[in-house]
Design a protein around this motif. Structure first.
Motif, PDB file in Angstrom:
ATOM      1  N   ALA A 272       0.753   7.348  -8.428  1.00  0.00           N
ATOM      2  CA  ALA A 272       1.271   6.441  -9.463  1.00  0.00           C
ATOM      3  C   ALA A 272       1.267   5.026  -8.897  1.00  0.00           C
ATOM      4  O   ALA A 272       1.696   4.802  -7.761  1.00  0.00           O
ATOM      5  CB  ALA A 272       2.675   6.850  -9.889  1.00  0.00           C
ATOM      6  N   ALA A 273       0.778   4.096  -9.682  1.00  0.00           N
ATOM      7  CA  ALA A 273       0.762   2.685  -9.306  1.00  0.00           C
ATOM      8  C   ALA A 273       1.547   1.887 -10.330  1.00  0.00           C
ATOM      9  O   ALA A 273       1.521   2.195 -11.529  1.00  0.00           O
ATOM     10  CB  ALA A 273      -0.668   2.165  -9.216  1.00  0.00           C
TER      11      ALA A 273
ATOM     12  N   VAL B 167      -1.319  -5.189  -8.888  1.00  0.00           N
ATOM     13  CA  VAL B 167      -0.780  -3.868  -8.539  1.00  0.00           C
ATOM     14  C   VAL B 167       0.223  -4.089  -7.404  1.00  0.00           C
ATOM     15  O   VAL B 167      -0.158  -4.506  -6.314  1.00  0.00           O
ATOM     16  CB  VAL B 167      -1.890  -2.899  -8.105  1.00  0.00           C
ATOM     17  CG1 VAL B 167      -1.303  -1.534  -7.772  1.00  0.00           C
ATOM     18  CG2 VAL B 167      -2.944  -2.778  -9.203  1.00  0.00           C
ATOM     19  N   ARG B 168       1.483  -3.802  -7.652  1.00  0.00           N
ATOM     20  CA  ARG B 168       2.533  -4.135  -6.692  1.00  0.00           C
ATOM     21  C   ARG B 168       2.819  -3.034  -5.681  1.00  0.00           C
ATOM     22  O   ARG B 168       3.131  -3.309  -4.524  1.00  0.00           O
ATOM     23  CB  ARG B 168       3.825  -4.482  -7.451  1.00  0.00           C
ATOM     24  CG  ARG B 168       3.706  -5.706  -8.339  1.00  0.00           C
ATOM     25  CD  ARG B 168       3.457  -6.957  -7.527  1.00  0.00           C
ATOM     26  NE  ARG B 168       3.410  -8.173  -8.353  1.00  0.00           N
ATOM     27  CZ  ARG B 168       3.325  -9.398  -7.853  1.00  0.00           C
ATOM     28  NH1 ARG B 168       3.253  -9.573  -6.555  1.00  0.00           N
ATOM     29  NH2 ARG B 168       3.287 -10.434  -8.667  1.00  0.00           N
ATOM     30  N   GLN B 169       2.760  -1.769  -6.103  1.00  0.00           N
ATOM     31  CA  GLN B 169       3.106  -0.672  -5.210  1.00  0.00           C
ATOM     32  C   GLN B 169       2.431   0.601  -5.680  1.00  0.00           C
ATOM     33  O   GLN B 169       2.138   0.764  -6.873  1.00  0.00           O
ATOM     34  CB  GLN B 169       4.625  -0.485  -5.164  1.00  0.00           C
ATOM     35  CG  GLN B 169       5.131   0.640  -4.276  1.00  0.00           C
ATOM     36  CD  GLN B 169       4.794   0.457  -2.808  1.00  0.00           C
ATOM     37  OE1 GLN B 169       3.648   0.643  -2.423  1.00  0.00           O
ATOM     38  NE2 GLN B 169       5.795   0.132  -2.000  1.00  0.00           N
ATOM     39  N   VAL B 170       2.205   1.526  -4.731  1.00  0.00           N
ATOM     40  CA  VAL B 170       1.546   2.795  -5.005  1.00  0.00           C
ATOM     41  C   VAL B 170       2.367   3.908  -4.365  1.00  0.00           C
ATOM     42  O   VAL B 170       2.919   3.742  -3.278  1.00  0.00           O
ATOM     43  CB  VAL B 170       0.111   2.806  -4.435  1.00  0.00           C
ATOM     44  CG1 VAL B 170      -0.566   4.140  -4.712  1.00  0.00           C
ATOM     45  CG2 VAL B 170      -0.709   1.665  -5.007  1.00  0.00           C
ATOM     46  N   ALA B 171       2.479   5.065  -5.046  1.00  0.00           N
ATOM     47  CA  ALA B 171       3.241   6.202  -4.515  1.00  0.00           C
ATOM     48  C   ALA B 171       2.479   7.497  -4.761  1.00  0.00           C
ATOM     49  O   ALA B 171       1.815   7.656  -5.793  1.00  0.00           O
ATOM     50  CB  ALA B 171       4.622   6.276  -5.160  1.00  0.00           C
ATOM     51  N   PHE B 172       2.599   8.442  -3.819  1.00  0.00           N
ATOM     52  CA  PHE B 172       1.994   9.766  -3.922  1.00  0.00           C
ATOM     53  C   PHE B 172       3.054  10.796  -4.270  1.00  0.00           C
ATOM     54  O   PHE B 172       4.171  10.758  -3.739  1.00  0.00           O
ATOM     55  CB  PHE B 172       1.359  10.178  -2.592  1.00  0.00           C
ATOM     56  CG  PHE B 172       0.112   9.420  -2.233  1.00  0.00           C
ATOM     57  CD1 PHE B 172      -1.130   9.908  -2.585  1.00  0.00           C
ATOM     58  CD2 PHE B 172       0.186   8.227  -1.541  1.00  0.00           C
ATOM     59  CE1 PHE B 172      -2.289   9.221  -2.243  1.00  0.00           C
ATOM     60  CE2 PHE B 172      -0.959   7.529  -1.192  1.00  0.00           C
ATOM     61  CZ  PHE B 172      -2.203   8.027  -1.543  1.00  0.00           C
ATOM     62  N   SER B 173       2.697  11.760  -5.119  1.00  0.00           N
ATOM     63  CA  SER B 173       3.576  12.911  -5.317  1.00  0.00           C
ATOM     64  C   SER B 173       3.637  13.716  -4.022  1.00  0.00           C
ATOM     65  O   SER B 173       2.740  13.622  -3.180  1.00  0.00           O
ATOM     66  CB  SER B 173       3.063  13.787  -6.462  1.00  0.00           C
ATOM     67  OG  SER B 173       1.792  14.334  -6.148  1.00  0.00           O
TER      68      SER B 173
ATOM     69  N   PHE C  52       0.836  -1.201   0.000  1.00  0.00           N
ATOM     70  CA  PHE C  52       0.000   0.000   0.000  1.00  0.00           C
ATOM     71  C   PHE C  52       0.870   1.251   0.000  1.00  0.00           C
ATOM     72  O   PHE C  52       2.084   1.213   0.238  1.00  0.00           O
ATOM     73  CB  PHE C  52      -0.956   0.000   1.201  1.00  0.00           C
ATOM     74  CG  PHE C  52      -0.293  -0.117   2.543  1.00  0.00           C
ATOM     75  CD1 PHE C  52       0.312   0.973   3.151  1.00  0.00           C
ATOM     76  CD2 PHE C  52      -0.291  -1.337   3.225  1.00  0.00           C
ATOM     77  CE1 PHE C  52       0.906   0.869   4.396  1.00  0.00           C
ATOM     78  CE2 PHE C  52       0.309  -1.456   4.470  1.00  0.00           C
ATOM     79  CZ  PHE C  52       0.910  -0.342   5.059  1.00  0.00           C
ATOM     80  N   GLY C  53       0.238   2.390  -0.268  1.00  0.00           N
ATOM     81  CA  GLY C  53       0.890   3.686  -0.178  1.00  0.00           C
ATOM     82  C   GLY C  53       0.145   4.556   0.821  1.00  0.00           C
ATOM     83  O   GLY C  53      -1.073   4.424   0.999  1.00  0.00           O
ATOM     84  N   LEU C  54       0.880   5.459   1.489  1.00  0.00           N
ATOM     85  CA  LEU C  54       0.315   6.313   2.514  1.00  0.00           C
ATOM     86  C   LEU C  54       0.763   7.749   2.259  1.00  0.00           C
ATOM     87  O   LEU C  54       1.950   8.003   2.072  1.00  0.00           O
ATOM     88  CB  LEU C  54       0.775   5.843   3.892  1.00  0.00           C
ATOM     89  CG  LEU C  54       0.164   6.514   5.121  1.00  0.00           C
ATOM     90  CD1 LEU C  54      -1.345   6.258   5.179  1.00  0.00           C
ATOM     91  CD2 LEU C  54       0.832   5.974   6.387  1.00  0.00           C
ATOM     92  N   PHE C  55      -0.192   8.675   2.265  1.00  0.00           N
ATOM     93  CA  PHE C  55       0.117  10.081   2.001  1.00  0.00           C
ATOM     94  C   PHE C  55       0.006  10.898   3.278  1.00  0.00           C
ATOM     95  O   PHE C  55      -1.014  10.852   3.970  1.00  0.00           O
ATOM     96  CB  PHE C  55      -0.855  10.644   0.956  1.00  0.00           C
ATOM     97  CG  PHE C  55      -0.717  12.123   0.725  1.00  0.00           C
ATOM     98  CD1 PHE C  55       0.440  12.658   0.167  1.00  0.00           C
ATOM     99  CD2 PHE C  55      -1.741  13.001   1.071  1.00  0.00           C
ATOM    100  CE1 PHE C  55       0.573  14.024  -0.051  1.00  0.00           C
ATOM    101  CE2 PHE C  55      -1.630  14.362   0.862  1.00  0.00           C
ATOM    102  CZ  PHE C  55      -0.466  14.881   0.302  1.00  0.00           C
ATOM    103  N   HIS C  56       1.072  11.665   3.581  1.00  0.00           N
ATOM    104  CA  HIS C  56       1.080  12.597   4.708  1.00  0.00           C
ATOM    105  C   HIS C  56       1.517  13.965   4.212  1.00  0.00           C
ATOM    106  O   HIS C  56       2.490  14.072   3.477  1.00  0.00           O
ATOM    107  CB  HIS C  56       2.051  12.129   5.795  1.00  0.00           C
ATOM    108  CG  HIS C  56       1.570  10.969   6.590  1.00  0.00           C
ATOM    109  ND1 HIS C  56       0.695  11.098   7.639  1.00  0.00           N
ATOM    110  CD2 HIS C  56       1.843   9.644   6.489  1.00  0.00           C
ATOM    111  CE1 HIS C  56       0.450   9.907   8.154  1.00  0.00           C
ATOM    112  NE2 HIS C  56       1.136   9.019   7.470  1.00  0.00           N
TER     113      HIS C  56
END
Length: 464
Positions: free
Chosen positions: A448-449, A435-441, A308-312
């Motif tokens: 982006a996944a 879907v292997r990984q997720v990232a936030f700008s 998963f990806g986490l946005f802070h």
């Protein structure tokens, strides 16, 4: 809040998806990790998989349609199982560095501006499974791998002969995932032994840096195998809480270590409990050591290495996003959960999510400024290869039939074992892939996944 200010409750929509590989023949290429460049506001991403590393940004093609700009591309002729990456910075030039690793026991440090291999970090015992950069120092990175150890490294040229700063040794099997706390003094690790450890990290580099004798931490300050029953392949801090996931499990768990408070003085290393046979042990509480808080439902996650990806970000809602095995992505707004309200009812001025970025580190010049317009050939660590092939798929924003929003009932938030449905689900049209990984700008406008079949997917919001 002015009328033209972005809606803090807006979640992302599908913007563009495509297959990206070094050739049409290699379209089944899998991307295992993707990370956003954290040291500027630009939406710059790096992805790794097999023997390929690419750095790209969202862009428009000559006809004005959504596309990407390839900033740099590298091929590794030694490691054909790249699975992890993390960003760093060159201490002299400020150049962006992307550190990559995988099937071999070394970490390659690639200079994105110079488009070359800058250095190699050697010393891990077996294949590396994850990389993470310290939030306090962009030249300090952590790695973990199948040798059961977590290792801390420095890219400081003063310690080029011996860049390893610390070893954390407490897992019984290979370590799959690591994550820093925003303070830089705590590190989580999760492994094939179904165990999550919390390590207290000394201030680094310290007086032992550069020596042949590397300090070893034998005991974490917290350890448990009671949260999950399979390999721990993804975990992160959310403030002082922890979010973690086990392989092949259809849930993500939000939980807390009782007594852990990062605002308190960092505990001494001699406080770490030493009973290796205990299922759970803690230096922060004597009896009830942890508490499960929430579970997030993530169906059809049938394999390991799905993260998963986490946005802070300060004053923006924290978001949790993960994809599954059939090309569906799930979005949770954690601010909504805290207030138990629909977006239409919530107080928009109450959104105060703490920043997990170190704003004291001055960002280098914009990568897009220095690299705009470069459509490069992949740069081999040994020799060049053919250009990347981008195969565009269905374009445009997603139709309503592929996008679904839900509201989490307050009753579910009171049940620690209720599986909370996502606030928004998006299915990638006509595609079925892991879907292997997720990232936030850094500013949260872009997601982006990356996944199997060479798939890269971009989502956006707020008119990005």
């Amino acid at each position: 809040m002015t009328s033209d200010a972005p809606d803090p409750f807006e979640l992302h929509s599908l913007r563009h998806h495509f297959r990206l590989a070094d050739s049409e023949a290699n379209a089944k290429h899998a991307w295992y990790d993707i990370k956003a460049y954290p040291y500027s506001k630009d939406a710059i991403f790096a992805a790794v998989g097999q023997n390929q590393t690419i750095v790209f940004s969202p862009a428009k093609d000559e006809s004005g349609k959504d596309s990407i700009e390839i900033i740099a591309a590298f091929e590794d002729e030694e490691d054909t199982s790249l699975n992890s990456c993390t960003w760093a910075q060159d201490q002299n030039t400020g150049n962006p560095l992307i550190c990559v690793s995988g099937g071999v026991s070394t970490i390659k440090v690639l200079d994105v501006y110079e488009k070359k291999l800058a250095r190699t970090l050697a010393g891990s015992g077996e294949a590396i499974q994850d990389l993470a950069t310290s939030p306090l120092n962009s030249m300090v990175i952590a790695s973990c791998g199948m040798d059961r150890d977590v290792r801390i490294w420095t890219l400081d040229y003063l310690h080029i002969r011996q860049p390893m700063l610390l070893i954390c040794r407490g897992h019984r099997e290979g370590v799959m995932s690591i994550a820093w706390h925003s303070s830089g003094r705590y590190l989580l690790s999760g492994g094939k032994d179904n165990t999550i450890n919390l390590w207290v990290i000394p201030e680094l580099p310290d007086t032992t840096a550069g020596r042949d004798s590397i300090p070893v931490l034998q005991y974490p300050h917290f350890s448990t195998s009671a949260i999950h029953s399979d390999w721990i392949d993804c975990l992160m801090f959310h403030h002082d809480l922890i979010i973690s996931k086990a392989a092949r499990a259809p849930i993500i768990v939000l939980w807390m270590i009782n007594g852990f408070n990062s605002k308190q003085p960092v505990p001494d290393k001699y406080c770490a409990p030493t009973d290796r046979e205990a299922q759970t042990r803690s230096a922060f509480a004597q009896e009830v050591c942890f508490q499960r808080l929430l579970q997030f439902k993530i169906p059809e996650t049938n394999y390991y290495w799905m993260r998963f990806g986490l946005f802070h970000h300060a004053a923006k809602h924290p978001l949790l996003v993960m994809g599954n095995s059939v090309g569906r992505l799930f979005f949770w707004d954690l601010e909504r959960l805290e207030h138990w309200k629909d977006p239409s009812e919530a107080d928009l001025n109450s959104a105060k999510a703490s920043s997990f970025r170190d704003d004291s580190v001055p960002p280098p010049p914009s990568m897009t400024t220095r690299a705009a317009g470069t459509r490069t050939r992949p740069i081999s660590i040994a020799s060049s290869v053919s250009s990347f092939h981008q195969e565009p798929l269905a374009r445009g924003r997603q139709s309503p039939m592929r996008e679904r929003t839900t509201t989490v009932p307050p009753s579910d938030l009171q049940d620690q074992f209720a599986e909370l449905k996502a606030h928004k689900e998006i299915k990638i049209p006509k595609e079925r892939f892991d879907v292997r990984q997720v990232a936030f700008s850094p500013e949260g406008e872009w997601v982006a996944a990356a996944g199997d079949n060479g798939m890269i997917v971009l989502f956006s919001r707020w008119g990005a």
